[in-house]
Motif scaffolding. Sequence first.
Motif, PDB file in Angstrom:
ATOM      1  N   TYR A 109      43.691  35.582  33.140  1.00  0.00           N
ATOM      2  CA  TYR A 109      44.429  36.368  34.140  1.00  0.00           C
ATOM      3  C   TYR A 109      44.149  37.866  34.059  1.00  0.00           C
ATOM      4  O   TYR A 109      44.014  38.525  35.118  1.00  0.00           O
ATOM      5  CB  TYR A 109      45.931  36.125  34.032  1.00  0.00           C
ATOM      6  CG  TYR A 109      46.701  36.932  35.053  1.00  0.00           C
ATOM      7  CD1 TYR A 109      46.658  36.581  36.404  1.00  0.00           C
ATOM      8  CD2 TYR A 109      47.417  38.076  34.685  1.00  0.00           C
ATOM      9  CE1 TYR A 109      47.329  37.330  37.360  1.00  0.00           C
ATOM     10  CE2 TYR A 109      48.084  38.829  35.631  1.00  0.00           C
ATOM     11  CZ  TYR A 109      48.045  38.459  36.969  1.00  0.00           C
ATOM     12  OH  TYR A 109      48.697  39.209  37.913  1.00  0.00           O
ATOM     13  N   PRO A 110      44.061  38.492  32.874  1.00  0.00           N
ATOM     14  CA  PRO A 110      43.726  39.934  32.858  1.00  0.00           C
ATOM     15  C   PRO A 110      42.411  40.255  33.560  1.00  0.00           C
ATOM     16  O   PRO A 110      42.288  41.297  34.219  1.00  0.00           O
ATOM     17  CB  PRO A 110      43.656  40.250  31.357  1.00  0.00           C
ATOM     18  CG  PRO A 110      44.548  39.236  30.722  1.00  0.00           C
ATOM     19  CD  PRO A 110      44.347  37.986  31.526  1.00  0.00           C
ATOM     20  N   ILE A 111      41.422  39.350  33.425  1.00  0.00           N
ATOM     21  CA  ILE A 111      40.142  39.554  34.108  1.00  0.00           C
ATOM     22  C   ILE A 111      40.344  39.478  35.622  1.00  0.00           C
ATOM     23  O   ILE A 111      39.815  40.289  36.391  1.00  0.00           O
ATOM     24  CB  ILE A 111      39.114  38.509  33.643  1.00  0.00           C
ATOM     25  CG1 ILE A 111      38.907  38.605  32.125  1.00  0.00           C
ATOM     26  CG2 ILE A 111      37.786  38.684  34.373  1.00  0.00           C
ATOM     27  CD1 ILE A 111      38.006  37.527  31.554  1.00  0.00           C
ATOM     28  N   TRP A 112      41.118  38.484  36.047  1.00  0.00           N
ATOM     29  CA  TRP A 112      41.394  38.334  37.477  1.00  0.00           C
ATOM     30  C   TRP A 112      42.184  39.531  38.018  1.00  0.00           C
ATOM     31  O   TRP A 112      41.910  40.009  39.122  1.00  0.00           O
ATOM     32  CB  TRP A 112      42.174  37.039  37.710  1.00  0.00           C
ATOM     33  CG  TRP A 112      42.547  36.795  39.145  1.00  0.00           C
ATOM     34  CD1 TRP A 112      43.777  36.884  39.708  1.00  0.00           C
ATOM     35  CD2 TRP A 112      41.661  36.417  40.204  1.00  0.00           C
ATOM     36  NE1 TRP A 112      43.731  36.598  41.040  1.00  0.00           N
ATOM     37  CE2 TRP A 112      42.440  36.293  41.381  1.00  0.00           C
ATOM     38  CE3 TRP A 112      40.288  36.166  40.270  1.00  0.00           C
ATOM     39  CZ2 TRP A 112      41.892  35.941  42.602  1.00  0.00           C
ATOM     40  CZ3 TRP A 112      39.741  35.809  41.491  1.00  0.00           C
ATOM     41  CH2 TRP A 112      40.538  35.708  42.636  1.00  0.00           C
ATOM     42  N   TYR A 113      43.100  40.030  37.244  1.00  0.00           N
ATOM     43  CA  TYR A 113      43.918  41.183  37.667  1.00  0.00           C
ATOM     44  C   TYR A 113      43.035  42.410  37.890  1.00  0.00           C
ATOM     45  O   TYR A 113      43.183  43.125  38.883  1.00  0.00           O
ATOM     46  CB  TYR A 113      44.981  41.469  36.611  1.00  0.00           C
ATOM     47  CG  TYR A 113      45.857  42.654  36.933  1.00  0.00           C
ATOM     48  CD1 TYR A 113      46.960  42.525  37.776  1.00  0.00           C
ATOM     49  CD2 TYR A 113      45.586  43.904  36.388  1.00  0.00           C
ATOM     50  CE1 TYR A 113      47.758  43.619  38.077  1.00  0.00           C
ATOM     51  CE2 TYR A 113      46.380  44.997  36.672  1.00  0.00           C
ATOM     52  CZ  TYR A 113      47.460  44.844  37.526  1.00  0.00           C
ATOM     53  OH  TYR A 113      48.255  45.935  37.819  1.00  0.00           O
ATOM     54  N   VAL A 114      42.120  42.650  36.955  1.00  0.00           N
ATOM     55  CA  VAL A 114      41.200  43.788  37.102  1.00  0.00           C
ATOM     56  C   VAL A 114      40.327  43.607  38.338  1.00  0.00           C
ATOM     57  O   VAL A 114      40.111  44.549  39.116  1.00  0.00           O
ATOM     58  CB  VAL A 114      40.332  43.940  35.834  1.00  0.00           C
ATOM     59  CG1 VAL A 114      39.214  44.953  36.068  1.00  0.00           C
ATOM     60  CG2 VAL A 114      41.190  44.366  34.652  1.00  0.00           C
ATOM     61  N   LEU A 115      39.809  42.405  38.547  1.00  0.00           N
ATOM     62  CA  LEU A 115      38.932  42.136  39.684  1.00  0.00           C
ATOM     63  C   LEU A 115      39.670  42.339  41.003  1.00  0.00           C
ATOM     64  O   LEU A 115      39.145  42.985  41.925  1.00  0.00           O
ATOM     65  CB  LEU A 115      38.396  40.705  39.586  1.00  0.00           C
ATOM     66  CG  LEU A 115      37.378  40.282  40.654  1.00  0.00           C
ATOM     67  CD1 LEU A 115      36.112  41.123  40.527  1.00  0.00           C
ATOM     68  CD2 LEU A 115      37.058  38.804  40.527  1.00  0.00           C
ATOM     69  N   VAL A 116      40.883  41.798  41.108  1.00  0.00           N
ATOM     70  CA  VAL A 116      41.658  41.912  42.345  1.00  0.00           C
ATOM     71  C   VAL A 116      41.965  43.366  42.665  1.00  0.00           C
ATOM     72  O   VAL A 116      41.789  43.832  43.805  1.00  0.00           O
ATOM     73  CB  VAL A 116      42.961  41.092  42.230  1.00  0.00           C
ATOM     74  CG1 VAL A 116      43.926  41.459  43.353  1.00  0.00           C
ATOM     75  CG2 VAL A 116      42.659  39.611  42.261  1.00  0.00           C
ATOM     76  N   ASN A 117      42.410  44.119  41.680  1.00  0.00           N
ATOM     77  CA  ASN A 117      42.777  45.517  41.923  1.00  0.00           C
ATOM     78  C   ASN A 117      41.562  46.395  42.186  1.00  0.00           C
ATOM     79  O   ASN A 117      41.687  47.441  42.836  1.00  0.00           O
ATOM     80  CB  ASN A 117      43.569  46.057  40.734  1.00  0.00           C
ATOM     81  CG  ASN A 117      45.032  45.672  40.786  1.00  0.00           C
ATOM     82  OD1 ASN A 117      45.868  46.371  41.356  1.00  0.00           O
ATOM     83  ND2 ASN A 117      45.351  44.522  40.203  1.00  0.00           N
ATOM     84  N   SER A 118      40.397  45.985  41.671  1.00  0.00           N
ATOM     85  CA  SER A 118      39.200  46.783  41.937  1.00  0.00           C
ATOM     86  C   SER A 118      38.773  46.679  43.391  1.00  0.00           C
ATOM     87  O   SER A 118      38.079  47.564  43.899  1.00  0.00           O
ATOM     88  CB  SER A 118      38.050  46.329  41.018  1.00  0.00           C
ATOM     89  OG  SER A 118      37.572  45.040  41.389  1.00  0.00           O
ATOM     90  N   PHE A 119      39.183  45.595  44.078  1.00  0.00           N
ATOM     91  CA  PHE A 119      38.849  45.416  45.484  1.00  0.00           C
ATOM     92  C   PHE A 119      39.993  45.835  46.405  1.00  0.00           C
ATOM     93  O   PHE A 119      39.960  45.543  47.596  1.00  0.00           O
ATOM     94  CB  PHE A 119      38.482  43.953  45.771  1.00  0.00           C
ATOM     95  CG  PHE A 119      37.091  43.586  45.345  1.00  0.00           C
ATOM     96  CD1 PHE A 119      35.996  43.978  46.100  1.00  0.00           C
ATOM     97  CD2 PHE A 119      36.882  42.861  44.192  1.00  0.00           C
ATOM     98  CE1 PHE A 119      34.710  43.635  45.718  1.00  0.00           C
ATOM     99  CE2 PHE A 119      35.593  42.521  43.788  1.00  0.00           C
ATOM    100  CZ  PHE A 119      34.505  42.915  44.556  1.00  0.00           C
ATOM    101  N   ASN A 120      40.981  46.484  45.850  1.00  0.00           N
ATOM    102  CA  ASN A 120      42.114  46.922  46.661  1.00  0.00           C
ATOM    103  C   ASN A 120      42.039  48.428  46.892  1.00  0.00           C
ATOM    104  O   ASN A 120      41.499  49.178  46.074  1.00  0.00           O
ATOM    105  CB  ASN A 120      43.429  46.589  45.961  1.00  0.00           C
ATOM    106  CG  ASN A 120      44.610  46.612  46.913  1.00  0.00           C
ATOM    107  OD1 ASN A 120      44.884  45.627  47.585  1.00  0.00           O
ATOM    108  ND2 ASN A 120      45.300  47.748  46.989  1.00  0.00           N
TER     109      ASN A 120
END
Length: 294
Positions: A30-41
């Motif tokens: 989940y931390p990896i997914w959180y970073v990825l999602v916020n990087s595209f926001n």
Amino acid sequence: MLTKRKTAGEALFDGFNILGMLAICFITLYPIWYVLVNSFNDGQDAMRGGIYWWPRAFSMDNYVEVFKNPGIMTAMGVTVAKTLVGTAAHVFFTAMVAYAFSQRELIGRNIYLLMGTFTLFFSGGLIPFYLLIRDLGMLDNFMVYIIPFLFSFFDLIIFMSFFREIPGALKEAAKIDGANDFSIFTRVIIPVSMPVIATISLFHGVWQWNDYFVGMIYINNMDLQPIQTFLFRVVAQSSSSQIVAAAGGGVDRTVTSQSIKLATMVVTTAPIVFAYPFLQKYFVKGLMIGSVKG
């Protein structure tokens, strides 16, 4: 064919195991997914918080701002070069020393092993090492990524353990054919040692890719800094204006320092993350079947 039916206790135990493993996977991924999602926001929108699963305001501005900096591609090139060259040199040199140490007739072998074991627990420290690198003329030199890390006693132990399992008949046959020790090492030992070579290559390659400390301490030339040192300097920035100024662009209201940090983290870690699963298959031991006919 009848299968044994699980008891209530066994089913409960399996259920707890499955839930436990799912929890571990979630905590890890989940931390990896959180970073990825916020990087595209959108950076300004992300400052409001509340983004957990999907981008709320999808934007590529963070990545555009990251790639505006010409230094990131230079740093990526340095990292690829030092990873490939450093890993190949490390594996060959350490394997060659380990092969010599695996020969019981080596004079002074036990003394050398004792000295090497001592280095696993004690070191000279950062300051003496820095002075040594300076006196060798390797400050602001690409070779500082290669030469000081040619050898690892820990990897030598792994190589030795593998070399000892190689049948002596292989070396004896090569000697009968007139091969010397170096020829035996390069033409016989290396080809049958691919599992351990791949394993050590993966270990050292991941370390070379992720290392930022060497570039931060021994390199002042920005053209020689690796991508992880570049990432460290981006994360260390305290404001978006500093980052944008370093990129040579104007201030973008949709971009913040935090959003650029996240985008840079994705860019710098993605290559090794994608490569790692394909290298996992090399973690196989005992592929010596068929190397000796008997």
